[in-house]
Design an enzyme around this catalytic site. Structure first.
Site, mmCIF file in Angstrom:
data_model
loop_
_atom_site.group_PDB
_atom_site.id
_atom_site.type_symbol
_atom_site.label_atom_id
_atom_site.label_comp_id
_atom_site.label_asym_id
_atom_site.label_seq_id
_atom_site.Cartn_x
_atom_site.Cartn_y
_atom_site.Cartn_z
ATOM 1 N N SER A 87 0.849 -1.194 0.000
ATOM 2 C CA SER A 87 0.000 0.000 0.000
ATOM 3 C C SER A 87 0.880 1.237 0.000
ATOM 4 O O SER A 87 2.087 1.164 0.280
ATOM 5 C CB SER A 87 -0.891 0.000 1.246
ATOM 6 O OG SER A 87 -1.557 1.234 1.424
ATOM 7 N N TYR A 129 -2.796 -1.283 10.177
ATOM 8 C CA TYR A 129 -2.734 -1.375 8.714
ATOM 9 C C TYR A 129 -1.313 -1.106 8.238
ATOM 10 O O TYR A 129 -0.781 -1.836 7.385
ATOM 11 C CB TYR A 129 -3.714 -0.376 8.109
ATOM 12 C CG TYR A 129 -3.919 -0.519 6.619
ATOM 13 C CD1 TYR A 129 -4.682 -1.568 6.098
ATOM 14 C CD2 TYR A 129 -3.371 0.391 5.719
ATOM 15 C CE1 TYR A 129 -4.887 -1.706 4.735
ATOM 16 C CE2 TYR A 129 -3.568 0.259 4.352
ATOM 17 C CZ TYR A 129 -4.328 -0.786 3.862
ATOM 18 O OH TYR A 129 -4.517 -0.924 2.511
#
Length: 303
Positions: A148, A161
């Site tokens: 990401s 995350y």
């Protein structure tokens, strides 16, 4: 791998978003597919779309689908075995499935931390390990692991995350080096999407402490973040597949990912202060708006 025609691609998280668009684009280019997700209804729709794309392009391909929880090591290995058996070979594994969990660190729920690690990180590890022997046996293989933008820079309330996506990045970069060293016909790419127009924000989990920390409730926060999802899933899939053909080690998906990566490289320490400053401004605006709305409501009641 300059062409996907005649190749076999396995994709996790294929019921929607980037997983679906990757499946459709690969089918359009003549690749057979083994797709998986926990969402069987979405998988069925992806199969239809991919089959239609292949037919329109004049490709006769095979598509299989599997309900799959990527956090289960046994299920992932069983799926890899079944994919190889059903298709005769496997050339690509896209470890794409992912979830999000927003919370301040002091309010982390350990069960939810285990949940996000199981899907975002261990799912990638299991997918890589389970499929690697088959990719090597094919003589021409590629592992595509989705990290990401948040695997390049950290964000408040995104510690879990961030942890998963930084881990995917480190794992994949080490993997790529080992594959290069072995010269075994398999390569790997770490994918770093910015804001992609998918449902990940709407499906994300947020702790009750988010509202106190950020000044906005979880649902409003999700809607706010979605405003920054500027790259379509179709465009993201196109960028990723071009990176695979170019044997890229790392691919940034979207202008926001490119810009943030540049900022982190230029300001490896002070970028954090910039992010905190911007977040405080947003919080103060939210609190001021709430205060104004509350005052207006009281005046209306008086009237």
């Amino acid at each position: 791998m300059k062409s996907f025609k005649g190749k076999v691609a396995a994709i996790t998280g294929a019921a929607s978003g980037m997983g679906r668009t990757l499946a459709v684009q690969l089918a359009r280019e003549g690749a057979s597919l083994s797709i998986s997700d926990v969402d069987t209804k979405g998988l069925t729709e992806t199969v239809k779309l991919a089959k239609s794309a292949a037919d329109e392009a004049g490709h006769d391909i095979k598509i299989t689908s599997q309900e799959l929880d990527v956090s289960s090591r046994a299920d992932m290995y069983a799926w890899a075995d079944k994919t190889a058996k059903d298709h005769g070979k496997v050339n690509l594994i896209f470890n794409n499935a992912g979830v999000a969990y927003a919370t301040p660190i002091e309010d982390i729920d350990y069960d939810k931390f285990d949940w996000i690690m199981g899907i975002n990180f261990w799912g990638v590890v299991y997918g890589t390990k389970a499929f690697l022997p088959y990719l090597k046996a094919s003589g021409e293989g590629h592992i595509i692991n989705t990290s990401s933008l948040f695997g390049l820079c950290a964000q408040p309330t995104q510690s879990t995350y961030n942890a998963t996506k930084f881990a995917v990045r480190g794992f994949t970069e080490s993997l790529r080096q080992e594959l290069d060293f072995m010269n075994c016909g398999v390569s790997a790419t770490s994918v770093h999407p910015g804001g992609i127009k998918t449902a990940i924000a709407r499906k994300s989990v947020a702790s009750p402490a988010i509202e106190k920390f950020t000044g906005t409730d979880a649902e409003s926060g999700k809607a706010f973040f979605e405003k920054f999802f500027i790259t379509s899933a179709e465009k993201a899939a196109d960028i990723i597949l071009k990176a695979v053909k170019g044997n890229k080690r790392r691919v940034l998906v979207g202008p926001d990912a490119v810009a943030m990566d540049a900022m982190v490289r230029a300001l490896p320490e002070s970028y954090q202060a910039i992010i905190v400053g911007q977040m405080k401004k947003m919080r103060d605006k939210q609190l001021a708006r709430k205060k104004k709305n509350t005052a207006a409501a009281k005046e209306t009641q008086k009237a």
